[in-house]
Design a protein around this motif. Sequence first.
Motif, PDB file in Angstrom:
ATOM      1  N   GLN A   1       0.818  -1.140   0.081  1.00 53.43           N
ATOM      2  CA  GLN A   1       0.021   0.091   0.021  1.00 53.43           C
ATOM      3  C   GLN A   1       1.042   1.367  -0.089  1.00 53.43           C
ATOM      4  O   GLN A   1       0.347   2.212  -0.495  1.00 53.43           O
ATOM      5  CB  GLN A   1      -0.889  -0.160   0.932  1.00 53.43           C
ATOM      6  CG  GLN A   1      -2.066  -0.972   1.021  1.00 53.43           C
ATOM      7  CD  GLN A   1      -2.903  -1.288   2.363  1.00 53.43           C
ATOM      8  OE1 GLN A   1      -2.685  -0.450   3.225  1.00 53.43           O
ATOM      9  NE2 GLN A   1      -3.845  -2.229   2.170  1.00 53.43           N
ATOM     10  N   GLU A   2       2.045   0.922   0.766  1.00 56.79           N
ATOM     11  CA  GLU A   2       2.902   2.274   0.491  1.00 56.79           C
ATOM     12  C   GLU A   2       3.540   2.656  -0.825  1.00 56.79           C
ATOM     13  O   GLU A   2       3.753   3.602  -1.433  1.00 56.79           O
ATOM     14  CB  GLU A   2       4.053   2.091   1.573  1.00 56.79           C
ATOM     15  CG  GLU A   2       3.696   2.439   3.172  1.00 56.79           C
ATOM     16  CD  GLU A   2       4.705   2.426   4.068  1.00 56.79           C
ATOM     17  OE1 GLU A   2       5.892   1.956   3.615  1.00 56.79           O
ATOM     18  OE2 GLU A   2       4.419   2.416   5.177  1.00 56.79           O
ATOM     19  N   ARG A   3       3.633   1.452  -1.438  1.00 53.60           N
ATOM     20  CA  ARG A   3       4.266   1.197  -2.896  1.00 53.60           C
ATOM     21  C   ARG A   3       3.289   1.797  -3.883  1.00 53.60           C
ATOM     22  O   ARG A   3       3.615   2.646  -4.742  1.00 53.60           O
ATOM     23  CB  ARG A   3       4.536   0.029  -3.078  1.00 53.60           C
ATOM     24  CG  ARG A   3       5.941  -0.666  -2.644  1.00 53.60           C
ATOM     25  CD  ARG A   3       7.236   0.035  -3.208  1.00 53.60           C
ATOM     26  NE  ARG A   3       7.229  -0.223  -4.882  1.00 53.60           N
ATOM     27  CZ  ARG A   3       7.800  -1.420  -5.181  1.00 53.60           C
ATOM     28  NH1 ARG A   3       8.296  -2.369  -4.471  1.00 53.60           N
ATOM     29  NH2 ARG A   3       7.992  -1.599  -6.555  1.00 53.60           N
ATOM     30  N   ALA A   4       1.957   1.923  -3.506  1.00 52.31           N
ATOM     31  CA  ALA A   4       0.837   2.386  -4.166  1.00 52.31           C
ATOM     32  C   ALA A   4       0.929   3.719  -4.234  1.00 52.31           C
ATOM     33  O   ALA A   4       1.196   4.511  -5.453  1.00 52.31           O
ATOM     34  CB  ALA A   4      -0.452   1.937  -3.490  1.00 52.31           C
ATOM     35  N   ALA A   5       1.164   4.432  -3.051  1.00 50.88           N
ATOM     36  CA  ALA A   5       1.303   5.997  -2.939  1.00 50.88           C
ATOM     37  C   ALA A   5       2.613   6.507  -3.474  1.00 50.88           C
ATOM     38  O   ALA A   5       2.623   7.335  -4.318  1.00 50.88           O
ATOM     39  CB  ALA A   5       1.317   6.311  -1.536  1.00 50.88           C
ATOM     40  N   ASP A   6       3.660   5.469  -3.440  1.00 50.19           N
ATOM     41  CA  ASP A   6       5.028   6.020  -4.288  1.00 50.19           C
ATOM     42  C   ASP A   6       4.912   6.135  -5.689  1.00 50.19           C
ATOM     43  O   ASP A   6       5.201   7.052  -6.597  1.00 50.19           O
ATOM     44  CB  ASP A   6       6.145   4.888  -3.835  1.00 50.19           C
ATOM     45  CG  ASP A   6       6.483   5.019  -2.279  1.00 50.19           C
ATOM     46  OD1 ASP A   6       6.516   6.056  -2.082  1.00 50.19           O
ATOM     47  OD2 ASP A   6       7.146   4.223  -1.762  1.00 50.19           O
ATOM     48  N   ILE A   7       3.956   4.922  -6.398  1.00 51.52           N
ATOM     49  CA  ILE A   7       3.682   4.872  -7.686  1.00 51.52           C
ATOM     50  C   ILE A   7       3.012   6.203  -8.176  1.00 51.52           C
ATOM     51  O   ILE A   7       3.405   6.713  -9.172  1.00 51.52           O
ATOM     52  CB  ILE A   7       3.111   3.604  -8.328  1.00 51.52           C
ATOM     53  CG1 ILE A   7       3.969   2.376  -7.946  1.00 51.52           C
ATOM     54  CG2 ILE A   7       2.427   3.445  -9.249  1.00 51.52           C
ATOM     55  CD1 ILE A   7       5.030   2.101  -8.906  1.00 51.52           C
ATOM     56  N   LYS A   8       1.917   6.441  -7.504  1.00 51.28           N
ATOM     57  CA  LYS A   8       1.011   7.729  -7.735  1.00 51.28           C
ATOM     58  C   LYS A   8       1.967   8.856  -7.800  1.00 51.28           C
ATOM     59  O   LYS A   8       2.036   9.889  -8.477  1.00 51.28           O
ATOM     60  CB  LYS A   8      -0.117   7.758  -6.707  1.00 51.28           C
ATOM     61  CG  LYS A   8      -1.181   6.992  -6.875  1.00 51.28           C
ATOM     62  CD  LYS A   8      -2.187   7.042  -5.763  1.00 51.28           C
ATOM     63  CE  LYS A   8      -3.162   6.088  -5.956  1.00 51.28           C
ATOM     64  NZ  LYS A   8      -4.227   6.251  -4.818  1.00 51.28           N
ATOM     65  N   ASP A   9       2.824   8.922  -6.634  1.00 52.16           N
ATOM     66  CA  ASP A   9       3.709  10.160  -6.646  1.00 52.16           C
ATOM     67  C   ASP A   9       4.743  10.109  -8.105  1.00 52.16           C
ATOM     68  O   ASP A   9       4.737  11.445  -8.440  1.00 52.16           O
ATOM     69  CB  ASP A   9       4.764  10.038  -5.517  1.00 52.16           C
ATOM     70  CG  ASP A   9       5.166  11.164  -4.906  1.00 52.16           C
ATOM     71  OD1 ASP A   9       5.399  12.339  -5.931  1.00 52.16           O
ATOM     72  OD2 ASP A   9       5.748  11.351  -3.812  1.00 52.16           O
ATOM     73  N   ILE A  10       5.359   8.954  -8.457  1.00 55.46           N
ATOM     74  CA  ILE A  10       6.232   9.032  -9.577  1.00 55.46           C
ATOM     75  C   ILE A  10       5.345   9.474 -10.748  1.00 55.46           C
ATOM     76  O   ILE A  10       5.686  10.230 -11.854  1.00 55.46           O
ATOM     77  CB  ILE A  10       6.687   7.604  -9.729  1.00 55.46           C
ATOM     78  CG1 ILE A  10       7.761   7.493  -8.622  1.00 55.46           C
ATOM     79  CG2 ILE A  10       7.192   7.483 -11.028  1.00 55.46           C
ATOM     80  CD1 ILE A  10       8.339   6.128  -8.505  1.00 55.46           C
ATOM     81  N   GLY A  11       3.975   8.918 -10.866  1.00 54.79           N
ATOM     82  CA  GLY A  11       3.161   9.082 -12.216  1.00 54.79           C
ATOM     83  C   GLY A  11       3.003  10.784 -12.162  1.00 54.79           C
ATOM     84  O   GLY A  11       3.119  11.302 -13.098  1.00 54.79           O
ATOM     85  N   LYS A  12       2.609  11.372 -10.885  1.00 56.60           N
ATOM     86  CA  LYS A  12       2.343  12.625 -10.854  1.00 56.60           C
ATOM     87  C   LYS A  12       3.554  13.556 -11.427  1.00 56.60           C
ATOM     88  O   LYS A  12       3.369  14.622 -12.050  1.00 56.60           O
ATOM     89  CB  LYS A  12       1.867  13.204  -9.545  1.00 56.60           C
ATOM     90  CG  LYS A  12       0.379  12.993  -9.192  1.00 56.60           C
ATOM     91  CD  LYS A  12       0.019  13.428  -7.683  1.00 56.60           C
ATOM     92  CE  LYS A  12       0.311  14.733  -7.700  1.00 56.60           C
ATOM     93  NZ  LYS A  12      -0.210  15.376  -6.148  1.00 56.60           N
TER      94      LYS A  12
END
Length: 570
Positions: free
Chosen positions: A124-135
Amino acid sequence: MWKIKGIAASAGIAIGKIMHMQEAVHDFCRLVDASQTPAEKERFYAAQQAAEKELEILQERTAANMGEQQAEVFAAHKLMVTDPSFVEVVLNHIDNQASAEAAVEYAANEIAAMFAGLDSEYMQERAADIKDIGKRLVRILQGGTAEVNYTGILAAQDLLPSDTAALDLDCVSGFITALGGKTSHSSILARAAGIPAVVGVGSALEKLNNGDTVIVDGHVGEVLVNPEEDILADYRLRIKKEQERAALLASVGHLPSETLDGHHIELACNIGTPGDMEKVIAAGAEGVGLFRTEFLFLDKTSVPTEEEQVESYKAVLAAMPDKKIVIRTLDAGGDKQLPFIGGLPEANPALGLRAIRLCMVYQDVFKTQLRALLRASVAGNLHIMFPMIATVDELLSAKALLQEAAKELTQEGVPYKSDVAVGIMVEVPAAAAIADILAEEVDFFSIGTNDLVQYTMAADRMNEHVAYLSDYFQPPVVRLIGNVAKAAQKAGKWVGMCGEMAGDPLATPLLVGLGLTELSMNGRAVPIVKHRIRQLDVKQTQKWADEILSLRTASDIKKRLEEIALEFEI
């Protein structure tokens, strides 16, 4: 006036006017002609390079302002920007005639959704990281800048790591988010920066308007909206008292960490890189209770050489040559994947091949680290700590490999200390249950409460639906801590703690009463915990601990500890 209740993510009080974080709206073409596919790929590769440069700057800035440990997240982001699995999904979308922006957005959303759907805090923390990278990539592709200009109290649906690290701390005095938990990246960064924060307020965030005057109470997790003048005056007085308290704690810094009846409780710091040692010394700590060695491995495309590792370990030991330095062996796996080690994805990495389990599979990597640690031992007082030990067999296997490393160095004529202390991190309930047996094989225990709580309560720290269980004051957790301390005392071994609980002054009387003799924490927490220790009498804390062990709920335990805290100055 009305109140919003949330999660107390970062202690402190802030008063200011609400400013909602504006989500960037990117207007871009989603479909392109097939002839443009090569150009879109080139645009994506260029954005990757720009993102890596931004992340390097952000990592350096975060390390300087908040500490190396907090900056580690951005080292991980750099790896994720070029992660083959992420890149493959992006390129597949471009091949299907998506623009670079659309391809990044699709890929980030797909991968984040996959991670978020797994029953794992790490994923779930990785999910936030992926969103961050996408943005970040979409913004770069659109020609946007990384500048963030907010003042007052920031209100946001969620704050990704980049959002938090980019805030101007001279302008933003606190923040409130609808999502998040106490151990989310944004909460950890807020605590490191000293910004009061309340998270997890849910839909109540929508009722806040730009310009509303609010009080953010990060101690109790409350937001007071448009309070009356007398309430504002009361909280301004509390802020003044906190400032006075900070001055008092600064004066305590380098005084001995001793109870009123002369018992010494060692206070140490948790660090992530050798560069953190300046802050350890400045905090008035007596050593290092946890040196996370992962930083040496996570941003490398190949295994760090033995020489590289020796240099890093020696730098930490030499900074405080006469003090105890506890270095934890590699705790990788889970959300901390090593780029030079392959492996199949795990449905629940938190319960999979991580820490000592991973090291015993990749023994060549592990032995190189053990050799480097032994070679560095000549520079100071090294204590080696194995993470996530659950069985006696795991411990014996790790010790056997350490002995092999020592034998090799002896045969090669390489100097090292033969009396290096060896201990384990108690973070698995299984280890706590057999602490009396494990105590026969170790020189010390250090309790890692973050994972111990998660594994004991079977509750994901990042899941707001079970947040009430993610509490180190839960009776079963407190009892396990007591069991470990008792086993260590009986065996004549020292026992410490290096999790979040160690830096909580509310818990200090309990931990001293249970028999812990070392507490390792963030440098910011050292002065207040030291001040609390200097107000305690050990015999009295033992009586309190016995009383608390008989309580039935976490709320009962916290209530009693809050009553005890009222007996002290701060």
